[in-house]
Design a protein around this motif. Structure first.
Motif, short mmCIF file in Angstrom:
data_model
loop_
_atom_site.label_atom_id
_atom_site.label_comp_id
_atom_site.label_asym_id
_atom_site.label_seq_id
_atom_site.Cartn_x
_atom_site.Cartn_y
_atom_site.Cartn_z
N UNK A 1 41.29 70.00 60.30
CA UNK A 1 40.75 70.47 59.03
C UNK A 1 41.35 69.66 57.88
N UNK A 2 40.46 69.09 57.11
CA UNK A 2 40.94 68.30 55.98
C UNK A 2 40.37 68.86 54.70
N UNK A 3 40.83 68.35 53.62
CA UNK A 3 40.27 68.76 52.33
C UNK A 3 38.90 68.18 52.15
N UNK A 4 37.91 69.03 52.24
CA UNK A 4 36.52 68.67 51.90
C UNK A 4 36.13 67.25 52.25
N UNK A 5 35.62 66.55 51.31
CA UNK A 5 35.26 65.17 51.59
C UNK A 5 36.22 64.23 50.88
N UNK A 6 37.32 64.80 50.43
CA UNK A 6 38.32 63.97 49.81
C UNK A 6 37.97 63.52 48.41
N UNK A 7 36.71 63.62 48.07
CA UNK A 7 36.29 63.05 46.80
C UNK A 7 36.82 63.85 45.62
N UNK A 8 36.72 65.17 45.71
CA UNK A 8 37.12 65.96 44.56
C UNK A 8 38.63 66.15 44.48
N UNK A 9 39.30 66.04 45.62
CA UNK A 9 40.73 66.38 45.60
C UNK A 9 41.59 65.25 45.04
N UNK A 10 41.13 64.03 45.19
CA UNK A 10 42.02 62.93 44.83
C UNK A 10 42.14 62.72 43.34
N UNK A 11 41.24 63.23 42.58
CA UNK A 11 41.29 62.97 41.14
C UNK A 11 42.29 63.90 40.49
N UNK A 12 42.89 63.42 39.43
CA UNK A 12 43.76 64.27 38.63
C UNK A 12 42.89 64.93 37.58
N UNK A 13 42.36 66.10 37.88
CA UNK A 13 41.40 66.74 37.00
C UNK A 13 42.06 67.72 36.07
N UNK A 14 43.33 67.52 35.79
CA UNK A 14 43.99 68.38 34.82
C UNK A 14 43.96 69.83 35.20
N UNK A 15 44.11 70.14 36.48
CA UNK A 15 44.19 71.53 36.89
C UNK A 15 42.85 72.13 37.25
N UNK A 16 41.79 71.37 37.21
CA UNK A 16 40.48 71.89 37.59
C UNK A 16 40.21 71.54 39.04
N UNK A 17 39.46 72.40 39.72
CA UNK A 17 39.18 72.19 41.14
C UNK A 17 37.70 72.11 41.41
N UNK A 18 37.34 71.12 42.25
CA UNK A 18 35.99 71.14 42.80
C UNK A 18 34.91 70.54 41.95
N UNK A 19 35.25 69.99 40.80
CA UNK A 19 34.21 69.46 39.93
C UNK A 19 33.80 68.07 40.36
N UNK A 20 32.54 67.74 40.10
CA UNK A 20 32.05 66.39 40.34
C UNK A 20 32.50 65.51 39.19
N UNK A 21 32.61 64.22 39.46
CA UNK A 21 33.05 63.30 38.41
C UNK A 21 32.11 63.37 37.21
N UNK A 22 30.82 63.53 37.45
CA UNK A 22 29.86 63.53 36.35
C UNK A 22 30.05 64.74 35.46
N UNK A 23 30.59 65.83 36.00
CA UNK A 23 30.73 67.05 35.20
C UNK A 23 31.91 66.94 34.24
N UNK A 24 32.86 66.08 34.57
CA UNK A 24 34.02 65.91 33.70
C UNK A 24 33.91 64.62 32.91
#
Lengths: 502, 427, 529
Positions: A456-479
């Motif tokens: 079991x890994x973290x999702x597709x890795x795409x959302x977890x690797x970003x430093x989203x300032x404490x936000x989880x699960x957002x797409x790059x386009x949403x931020x």
């Protein structure tokens, strides 16, 4: 979790009716997972305070009828059409849908094509993110249409795209086809790259350089148009090579012919005057200045030229060129006769544009109805859809918002948002859907725990690797945001500063 | 001779009179007074003397010689107390020379923000005009950030303006420690605190004459007030798991007073916060929900949920340099919380009395009560409402010249210019 | 398996026979008494297949065996699953990254635009070919993987002898992908920039043909500047050559459909989330689908607030993607692309079948359907007289979880992946290994194996580096292992006697001999030595 019970009484009857009639449409955090679009309904809102956005002003105890995606009638004592959904508007306020004229909230793969000083051929409509959660959350704040455009990395940025907030529809179905073609320009610190570490700097690095290159591009486009107009046709075309079709020159050429309107990011008065001067020398009228922080310093000139102004109201001092920004700007521009609107430039702020309009009342005593127009009828006109939306008027699109109180009051909330006569946001339906969504999440988690997958890994890795300032699960386009506009400070998107450790 | 006697008699009278001028009383009359600590008072009076509120009520007797200011039809409120801000420490975000909120390094316990507080920052008059009359300005940068200060928004120097310094020690709880009990960063903080405890023990012993003085160490020394319980710890943690880990850690460390600085995830930990009696500074209401799949109003509703659970809290605006320019929008964070479940009077308290109390200056600020500082504002309505205008301001008993607000100045200049142009068409 | 470079100072002589001493090949083969799937849905329970000169000479349940061929008959024990013979699988997308030059491109050439690219013999990807072959593939379309307009693919069998021996067809299809960024920080650096570059390039391709023709006819004019490489788009633009477009997500799929005119032969290389917006596609182009289903999100406990609903949903629904596309009327092919190794594909297909994909349809997607698309339906994809002798012999059924590939045939050449005898030993447990490289001394290692002998799993640890065993087969007393490491693949072949084993192995660093001693059984009981 207890649900807030305040003010449910007023809309209770309408809620029951609305849930029954709109039972098919269930809001979801994933647009693709919405089985059917909300149905287009015939609706009568009875006895509400209507903020028409037109010369009719504010109508008390009045009715609104919509049918077939259009507004059919506005006024007191209207007849209810057969089969209409009746919404009790007592104590409620209705405004036209909010139009955010400056948004990067649903753009995939980068808000800027920063490489060249002019990228006029690049188009937002190729990269609209119909799945952006910002669309739904802004509907919850009363927004029915937004203008998606480029950032401010280049003097000539690219072709913007106005969309309606049809949550669940495919990207091309969001495009508001009636909108006038537009193109984003930028002046000042950003296109001259003063605020970013750039390993490959390009001309220009000064304001005069920005002005020069814009003039030069206009001239090139004029030459191109001439060459294209003079190219041989018919039998002669076989023997003469046609000039190479150039998407960039075509786009700028559309500015010169008046088909495509300029919407230019600008802060300082001098750079705005410079662009007006260049435009007038080519016989072009600028569509709007965007942000337009020092617009008040040239308000009369702007009015005479015929450009509109679209700004944020109280951001200031985040860059040096913003040091003379004042929240009285919209009031002064309006006073001078400039078509004035307010925008967000921020996906979180876009959810509460009504409070931005309220600031225009606080700073400069703009009349409340005029303030409402700054987020509805005025941006509609600026975007070329003034005869389609932005007002509660017969014949216009049924884009409207039902509030549970005065729309400029901080204590008010959006209860329903309608686009094209379809109820895309309904607070009651949203509340009802939450339990189901959370239940679905819990059920799936239980399945994961029960499954024998040992890898079991973290999702597709795409959302977890970003430093989203404490936000989880957002797409790059949403931020996504214009990284050049706010000195590359990501924290603005959330309204939370990184420095505080979030 | 009699005339001379009269003159002589005049002198003591003059002396008495001048003493009376020094003890000038200002009376604000005719308005609806909102003490915040109690019910609103129609047609109330506020008496100001020597920088303090002398009394608040209706039908008050106004002393002779008082300056009477009739504000009928208006409202009087205590000034807003901003619980977490960079005011005074930053000017233009993108110009590094003007920004003093981001020190380098992870351990900065010895920093004290008040020494860099620019009393003439352009941000101050702009935000005073928005009713922010007291600010808790905080350090930034690193994990152990240093000490903050509660400052008045007007004065001739930072020394003048200090209300309380140090107001607290600021520590950013490392996010990684939420899932990793062996987190290196948290280990560094533990080591630092241990070293500080030891240093202070040695310091006490040397004062008692039992040992030699320990070597001078600013960082360890600066942690003294925190360890002795004289100042609270402001502990920053974001998501639910981080909050829980932070609370567990703080309990282990046995801090006397703990204030949690956090975001909307606090609503998932309310039981623990209420039981442990941890005060919360809610780090902004205008943020995206923490998780993409959460309800759209999850952040708006957070304060209401804290209130229902009986947690003591204040509402902040996220802090930082960008927010500081618009600290004046703080009351709207409270107002929006009220739209989504927080009772209106609690919303008002969350940006006045409660931050004052949490910051330990509740005896001086946050409400209109006798003995408190006369730091208050006159408005034409509810100041949590965006449309409301703030018309007059007093800080520490002196009326503040709102004309100092450069934005107001530019407005008036260009309004006159535009009106002039509209009469005379030549641009 | 990684070994410190310091040990590689000395070259190792190979232990096998030298290349020149090859035995002459037999004239042909007859595979006797196996279950034969002639084509999806067309099964002969027990048949004989005669192979001669690289082609299938005859197939039937009652044909005689010619006297001059080598007969292959397989002994099966009671509990063993039957052997099944299938047509060799056809891979419709085997991407190959092409090295990009470091310097910026010359004028007239954009670094991302090279539709004129073609492979040649030196690009032959031996390792990838072998890896695909071991997964049962006998033919593959090898495609370029870099750039926005990438170049052309070639169709080849997956035998030995490089491109010369295996080429079936050149210049099969053109490839494109929107989400690319130019090297060196030049335009384009955004998705919208890439899309615009694509649009401009298509325009340029049409313009250049006409402009150059005009100049050719009439030299008395300014010669148009030449844009390199785009003339290769001509067959795409006139609809004779397929354009395979790589789509990253559903909105990318829709974007591609918007930008590629309907009269072009568009093929979409999919992403697995098509099920989300099938109704929005409009057109139904052929889809080549990867089956890289997402692993489950990390769930700490049933109250974990931080697990994404979106991730959970896609984890649950991804395996039904192929079935949904088929239902909606899309033609579908399958690809092993994006699997960690090609052998993983078959298990993934099994999962898709569990979620509604018809098993015969699935087999067709790997055999007859790609053969049709690639224009080789008259010689590949079926077991039929006159067709290429491309076959795969499976223990069990191809998409079973327990299935194992035993042999692959390409152009009549036999590749035995494992000796096929009933297992006589159970190698499960922990083994201490000693590897001897000739002239280099010995290295210690550890091998842990678990599972049934026909389908074992495990890890091998050498010098502190742990590698998963990608294949483990037991045949008689032989244990065959394969591992995939960072430097390449390695194999070990040992004969097991009780708790000891001896054998040989190969690695990227050379060949070695190996001795092993079992230190504990599968239940972790200590084994007395």
């Amino acid at each position: 979790m207890k649900q807030p019970m305040k003010q449910m009484m007023i809309g209770l009857a309408s809620l029951l009716l609305s849930v029954a009639a709109g039972a098919e449409y269930r809001p979801d955090v994933e647009a693709w997972n919405i089985a059917t679009a909300p149905p287009q309904q015939t609706v009568l809102v009875r006895g509400a305070t209507l903020w028409t956005g037109s010369d009719d002003g504010v109508l008390e105890q009045a009715d609104l009828v919509v049918q077939g995606g259009r507004i059919v009638a506005v006024g007191p004592g209207l007849d209810i059409p057969r089969g209409a959904l009746e919404i009790d508007g007592a104590g409620m306020h209705v405004t036209p849908g909010i139009i955010d004229a400056h948004s990067h909230a649903a753009i995939i793969g980068g808000v800027n094509e920063a490489t060249e000083i002019s990228t006029a051929h690049v188009r937002i409509e190729d990269v609209i993110d119909a799945e952006s959660i910002n669309i739904y959350r802004q509907l919850a704040g009363g927004v029915t249409a937004v203008n998606l455009l480029h950032g401010s990395a280049n003097a000539i940025g690219g072709q913007m795209s106005v969309i309606k907030m049809r949550w669940g529809a495919a990207p091309r179905e969001l495009i508001f086809k009636a909108a006038a073609p537009g193109i984003k320009f930028a002046l000042g610190e950003n296109p001259k790259q003063s605020n970013w570490d750039n390993e490959t700097p390009r001309y220009p690095q000064t304001r005069p350089g920005v002005a020069q290159i814009i003039g030069e591009k206009f001239q090139q486009a004029a030459d191109y148009r001439q060459k294209m107009a003079q190219r041989p046709t018919g039998r002669r075309a076989r023997d003469v090579a046609a000039p190479r079709p150039d998407l960039e020159m075509e786009a700028i050429g559309e500015i010169l012919s008046g088909v495509r309107k300029i919407h230019s990011h600008a802060y300082r008065a001098d750079e705005m005057r410079a662009l007006i001067s260049i435009a007038e020398s080519f016989g072009v009228t600028i569509g709007t200045f965007q942000h337009v922080l020092e617009g008040y310093k040239l308000a009369r000139r702007m009015a005479e030229h015929g450009a509109g102004a679209s700004g944020f109201i109280d951001w200031w001092n985040f860059k040096h060129e913003a040091s003379d920004a004042i929240p009285y700007n919209p009031a002064l521009l309006a006073m001078a006769g400039v078509l004035t609107g307010l925008h967000s430039d921020n996906p979180e702020l876009a959810r509460r544009m009504n409070l931005e309009a309220a600031k225009a009342v606080r700073y400069g005593n703009v009349d409340p109805h005029e303030a409402i127009k700054m987020i509805t009828a005025n941006p509609a006109r600026q975007l070329g859809v003034g005869n389609r939306t932005g007002r509660l008027e017969a014949g216009l699109d049924a884009d409207f918002v039902i509030w549970n109180g005065h729309p400029l009051s901080v204590y008010s909330r959006v209860e329903q948002t309608w686009v094209d006569g379809r109820r895309y946001f309904d607070r009651a339906a949203d509340l009802a859907a939450r339990a189901a969504l959370e239940q679905e999440r819990q059920t799936l988690m239980a399945e994961v725990l029960a499954s024998d997958e040992d890898d079991k890994e973290d999702g597709d890795g795409d959302t977890e690797d970003r430093d989203d300032g404490g936000l989880l699960g957002y797409r790059a386009s949403e931020l996504a945001h214009d990284e050049f506009c706010h000195a590359q400070d990501f924290g603005h998107v959330q309204g939370i500063e990184f420095g505080n450790g979030k | 001779m009699r005339n001379q006697m009269k003159n002589f008699a005049l002198i003591p009278a003059l002396l008495l009179a001048s003493a009376g001028l020094a003890a000038q009383v200002t009376a604000l009359t005719g308005a609806t007074v909102h003490p915040v600590s109690g019910a609103a008072i129609e047609n109330g009076t506020v008496l100001i003397e020597n920088g303090r509120i002398r009394s608040v009520g209706s039908g008050l007797e106004i002393p002779a010689g008082a300056e009477r200011i009739d504000i009928s039809g208006k409202h009087v409120y205590p000034g807003f107390v901003h619980p977490l801000s960079a005011l005074g420490l930053t000017e233009i975000e993108s110009v590094a020379g003007t920004v003093d909120t981001r020190e380098m390094g992870q351990i900065n316990a010895a920093l004290r923000v008040e020494v860099a507080f620019n009393h003439d920052s352009a941000l101050l008059p702009v935000n005073v005009a928005g009713g922010i009359l007291t600010t808790h300005s905080v350090p930034g940068g690193g994990m152990v950030r240093g000490s903050s200060a509660v400052m008045a928004m007007a004065g001739w120097s930072w020394e003048d303006m200090v209300i309380k310094a140090p107001a607290g020690m600021h520590i950013n709880f490392p996010a990684g420690a939420a899932s990793d009990s062996d987190n290196e960063d948290l280990g560094k903080i533990d080591d630092l605190l241990e070293a500080a405890r030891h240093w202070h023990r040695a310091e006490r012993a040397s004062r008692d004459g039992n040992a030699a003085r320990p070597a001078r160490n600013d960082q360890l020394q600066a942690l003294g007030p925190l360890l002795s319980g004289d100042v609270p710890l402001f502990l920053y943690a974001g998501k639910e798991k981080e909050i829980i880990a932070a609370l567990d850690w703080a309990k282990d460390q046995q801090f006397e007073q703990l204030i949690l600085v956090t975001g909307a995830d606090a609503q998932y930990v309310t039981e623990r916060l209420a039981t442990d009696k941890v005060a919360v500074i809610l780090n902004g209401v205008y943020s995206m929900p923490t998780r993409r799949w959460e309800p759209y109003d999850m952040v708006y509703a957070a304060a209401g949920r804290l209130f229902e659970a009986g947690v003591k809290f204040a509402i902040g605006d996220g802090g930082g340099g960008f927010a500081a320019t618009n600290a004046r929008n703080l009351p709207f964070h409270a107002g929006s919380s009220a739209a989504f479940g927080l009772p209106k009077d609690a919303a008002l308290k969350s940006v006045t009395l409660w931050p004052a109390e949490i910051l330990g200056v509740g005896d001086q600020l946050g409400s209109l009560e006798a003995g408190k500082r006369a730091t208050l504002m006159v408005t034409n309505g509810d100041p949590l409402e965006v449309m409301t205008g703030i018309e007059r301001v007093w800080i520490d008993g002196e009326e503040y010249d709102l004309g100092r607000n450069k934005q107001r100045q530019l407005f008036e200049r260009y309004r006159d210019r535009i009106q002039f142009q509209q009469q005379d068409p030549a641009p | 398996m990684r070994i410190l470079i310091v040990l590689l100072a000395v070259l190792v002589t190979p232990l096998g026979p030298a290349a020149e001493l090859r035995q002459p090949l037999p004239a042909g083969y007859a595979i006797v008494g196996v279950r034969v799937v002639v084509a999806p849905g067309d099964v002969i329970e027990s048949a004989t297949v005669v192979i001669r000169d690289g082609l299938i000479a005859a197939i039937g349940s009652d044909i005689g065996v010619p006297a001059d061929v080598r007969v292959l008959e397989f002994e099966r024990a009671e509990e063993q699953p039957p052997l099944t013979l299938y047509a060799g699988l056809i891979e419709p997308y085997l991407p190959l990254e092409v090295e990009r030059a470091d310097e910026p491109p010359p004028p007239g050439r954009h670094a991302l635009i090279h539709p004129d690219f073609s492979f040649d013999a030196r690009h032959w990807p031996t390792e990838k070919v072998e890896a695909h072959r071991r997964a049962g593939f006998t033919t593959a379309l090898i495609a370029p993987e870099t750039g926005l307009l990438r170049g052309r693919s070639l169709l080849a069998n997956l035998g030995e002898g490089g491109l010369a021996a295996n080429l079936l067809r050149e210049d099969v299809a053109q490839y494109a992908h929107f989400n690319e960024r130019a090297p060196g920080g030049v335009y384009p650096q955004s998705l919208m920039g890439s899309v615009t570059l694509f649009r401009q390039t298509l325009m340029d391709a049409r313009w250049q043909v006409a402009a150059r023709a005009s100049w050719q006819r009439n030299p008395a004019q300014a010669r148009p500047q030449w844009i390199a490489g785009i003339d290769a788009l001509a067959p795409v633009l006139d609809g004779t050559q397929a354009l395979v477009f790589v789509a990253d997500d559903t909105q990318d799929s829709l974007r591609i459909l918007d930008h590629v005119p309907a009269d072009l032969r568009l093929v979409l290389l999919g992403h697995g989330a098509e099920y989300q917006r099938l109704g929005d596609f409009g057109r139904k182009p052929l889809h080549i689908l990867p089956l890289d289903f997402p692993s489950a999100p990390d769930v700490k406990d049933e109250n974990d607030r931080d697990v994404s609903l979106e991730d959970l949903r896609h984890w649950k629904r991804a395996p039904e993607n192929p079935a949904r596309l088929v239902e909606a009327g899309f033609p579908v092919l399958l690809t092993a692309w994006k699997q960690s190794s090609p052998t993983e594909l078959l298990a993934a297909v099994g999962k898709a079948i569990e979620q509604g994909l018809d098993a015969d349809r699935a087999l067709a997607m790997l055999t007859t359907a790609p053969a049709e698309w690639l224009g080789i339906a008259d010689r590949a994809g079926r077991i039929q007289a006159g067709f290429m002798a491309n076959l795969v012999l499976v223990e069990g059924e191809l998409f079973d979880k327990e299935a194992a590939i035993r042999e692959v045939w390409v152009d009549g050449q036999r590749f035995e992946l494992a000796k096929i005898e009933p297992p006589e030993v159970d190698p499960a447990g922990t083994w201490a290994l000693t590897l001897s490289f000739s002239g280099m001394g010995e290295i210690e290692g550890e091998l842990i194996l678990s599972g049934p002998p026909s389908r074992m799993e495990g890890t091998m640890t050498v010098m502190g580096n742990e590698t998963a065993v990608s294949e483990a087969r037991v045949s008689g007393k032989q244990l065959q292992l394969r591992m995939q490491g960072g430097q390449g693949s390695s194999s070990i072949n040992m004969e097991i006697e009780g708790d000891r084993a001896r054998g040989t192995g190969t690695s990227p660093f050379g060949e070695f001999s190996v001795r092993a001693r079992r230190t504990s059984g599968p239940g972790d009981e200590e084994v007395s030595s």
